[in-house]
Scaffold this active site. Structure first.
Site, PDB file in Angstrom:
ATOM      1  N   LYS A  84       0.925  -1.243   0.027  1.00 50.44           N
ATOM      2  CA  LYS A  84       0.143  -0.009  -0.113  1.00 50.44           C
ATOM      3  C   LYS A  84       0.814   1.149  -0.101  1.00 50.44           C
ATOM      4  CE  LYS A  84      -4.194   2.319   1.908  1.00 50.44           C
ATOM      5  NZ  LYS A  84      -3.614   3.603   1.614  1.00 50.44           N
TER       6      LYS A  84
ATOM      7  N   ARG B 250      -4.386   8.337  -5.593  1.00 48.51           N
ATOM      8  CA  ARG B 250      -4.720   7.245  -6.280  1.00 48.51           C
ATOM      9  C   ARG B 250      -5.021   8.089  -7.783  1.00 48.51           C
ATOM     10  NH1 ARG B 250      -8.651   3.266  -4.825  1.00 48.51           N
ATOM     11  NH2 ARG B 250      -8.822   1.748  -6.788  1.00 48.51           N
TER      12      ARG B 250
END
EC number: 6.5.1.1
Length: 528
Positions: free
Chosen positions: A226, A231
């Site tokens: 992660k 994003r």
DNA sequence: TTCCGACAGTGGGGTCGCAAT
DNA sequence: ATTGCGACCCCACTATCGGAA
């Protein structure tokens, strides 16, 4: 406000919803807790709405102004104006007036704004005034946002709710779908297909407390790094490359690196899902603040890109060569991704063979943290891409730190927390025996805790300015947080990221609370 | 009947960039 | 020049409804 001409034209087109109708429905929706009744009320409203009203009605129902900022504050709004006796305003008139309001600038702007607000309020009934006030100050709170509106639209038009929901995810906008549905009926939904160049709402992850919890739930799965960046959804159609954020903002121009990377890939048409992150010379991730600052820079992109270059790292493929992959299992989507994107531009991952293979997942997490990343996302291999949803098949796991801090003050809450002390000011002990504020939190409290802390803090209160209640620094609370960030706002030069309450520590005295020094020592990488 | 997924609400800090002071 | 503010980035957690199990 004599706008007879407008209203006469409206009557002929049967549309032109009255603001009073909207205000009344909004009030009824807010007054019921039953989701099914909220849906019914919205469906009734949508049946009477014209497709042209949709761009106004949908945001208004969600308590949003389509224009965004208006430039009017409490001072102008709180001036009482005698309400109109009869409802006459249409939503379109209101929209036009608010747009005009937002565009006022130059000398005498405040005065002109005040006059326009006065005009609007004078034309509104008491109920409409309340609605408008809530709308402009962002306090509508009717327990119905897009999800309820989707159900309402489905009921109003006879389209299956699942189809409407999917169309909204693919269009990235409820408004677009609502307009098409009301204008052309359920057949209009067929027009919303996954298209390169048109962004879709990204799939999100749930949180799991540990790797073992996540692997137990998912069985055979992929464990992926992660990355703590931004994003991105990357679209390439031939030479045309577009980059979108999580909320579907087009940020192509801010990330020239991504256009270059997309054009280098051996594929002409595709949609990829991933993260951009800034790395230092050694390939370790820079802080989230640095990455976010870079991606947020719009004016001098060239300098920003030279100072803080970013790298894309992809983890999913939604469309390749004209084939829609959304409904394929993750394993197959990833195979397509791997075919298209070379290794360094793909997220690091390992496959785990269910709970029996837990140690492999644990090792991967430890290794990922060692490399300076945020944690892992654990994904079921057989799950489709649930666009726009927080699918249960993606679970993130991040390390959580805790501290015992002292409550320095608390703020009166809003909405359902009105009358409760909600937002806590948190302090750590400093060298001289005083307390240094590290940030605030309102998270993690149950209703019972909220009631208890309100009572307790009132006993400790030394001052109440109507917003912040300052207390004697005696109450110790255990706080969970994700890490430290640099801060210019707080005295220690750092603040807690995502602080939330775990429990009160009545067994501890303030003198036993954690200190600034131990906190800084535990996060030396931030202050270095 | 109980469980659990999806939602809405309640706000947190930082950063950039524009408008008002 | 400084400051205030909105729009986005990142986000955790609880309460609640209603369908799934």
């Amino acid at each position: 406000m004599p706008r007879r001409g407008v209203r006469a034209a409206c009557a002929m087109h049967h549309g032109c919803m009255l603001l009073s109708r909207l205000a009344q429905v909004s009030q009824e929706v807010a007054a019921t807790s039953a989701r099914s009744r909220k849906i019914g009320l919205l469906a009734e409203l949508f049946r009477d709405a014209d497709a042209d009203d949709v761009p106004i009605v949908i945001p208004y129902l969600a308590g949003r102004l389509p224009q965004g900022r208006l430039g009017v504050g409490w001072k102008v709004l709180s001036r009482p104006v005698a309400p109109a006796a009869e409802p006459a305003l249409t939503v379109r008139e209101v929209h036009a007036l608010l747009t005009e309001l937002g565009e006022v600038s130059g000398t005498g702007a405040q005065e002109r704004r005040a006059r326009l607000v006065g005009e609007l309020m004078a034309a509104a009934t008491a109920e409409e005034q309340r609605f408008l006030l809530g709308l402009i100050t962002g306090e509508v709170r009717q327990g119905a946002l897009d999800a309820v509106a989707v159900e309402g639209l489905a009921r109003a038009t006879g389209a299956p709710a699942a189809d409407v929901r999917r169309a909204v995810m693919l269009a990235g906008s409820l408004q677009t779908v609502a307009q098409a549905l009301l204008a052309r009926g359920p057949e209009a939904l067929e027009g919303f297909r996954l298209t390169v160049g048109r962004p879709v709402l990204p799939m999100l992850a749930h949180t799991a407390a540990s790797v073992s919890e996540a692997v137990d739930k998912l069985g055979v799965c992929a464990v992926e790094e992660k990355l703590d960046g931004i994003r991105v959804q990357l679209h390439r159609d031939g030479d045309d490359v577009r980059v979108y954020t999580r909320t579907l903002d087009d940020i192509t121009d801010r990330l020239p690196e991504l256009t270059g990377a997309a054009l280098d890939l051996k594929g002409e048409r595709f949609i990829l899902d991933g993260e951009v992150i800034a790395l230092d010379g050694a390939g370790r991730p820079r802080s989230f603040q640095e990455t976010a600052g870079r991606v947020g820079s719009r004016v001098d992109v060239v300098t920003a890109a030279r100072t803080v270059p970013v790298s894309p790292v992809f983890f999913d493929a939604l469309s390749v060569d004209g084939q829609d992959l959304l409904d394929l299992p993750f394993a197959e989507r990833h195979a397509e991704l791997a075919r298209l994107v070379p290794e360094p531009m793909r997220v690091r991952r390992t496959l785990v063979d269910g709970p029996a293979d837990l140690s492999a997942a644990e090792r991967f997490l430890a290794d990922t943290l060692e490399r300076g990343h945020e944690g892992v996302v654990i994904k079921a291999l057989d799950a489709p891409y649930s666009a726009g949803r927080r699918g249960a098949s993606w679970l993130k796991v991040k390390p959580v730190h805790t501290l015992d801090l002292v409550v320095l003050a608390a703020e009166w809450g809003h909405g359902r927390r009105t009358g409760k002390l909600s937002n806590l000011h948190l302090g750590a002990r400093d060298a001289d025996g005083s307390f240094a504020m590290l940030g605030k939190t309102f998270k993690g409290m149950t209703d019972a805790m909220l009631a208890w802390q309100t009572e307790r803090l009132r006993e400790l209160a030394v001052e109440d300015d109507g917003h912040v209640v300052t207390v004697r620094p005696e109450l110790v609370v255990e706080i969970a947080y994700d890490g430290l960030q640099r801060s210019t706002r707080y005295p220690a030069g750092v603040t807690l990221r995502f602080a939330r309450v775990v429990r009160y520590r009545e067994d501890k005295a303030a003198a036993e609370a954690d200190t600034v020094a131990t906190l800084l020592a535990a996060h030396r990488e931030v202050t270095r």
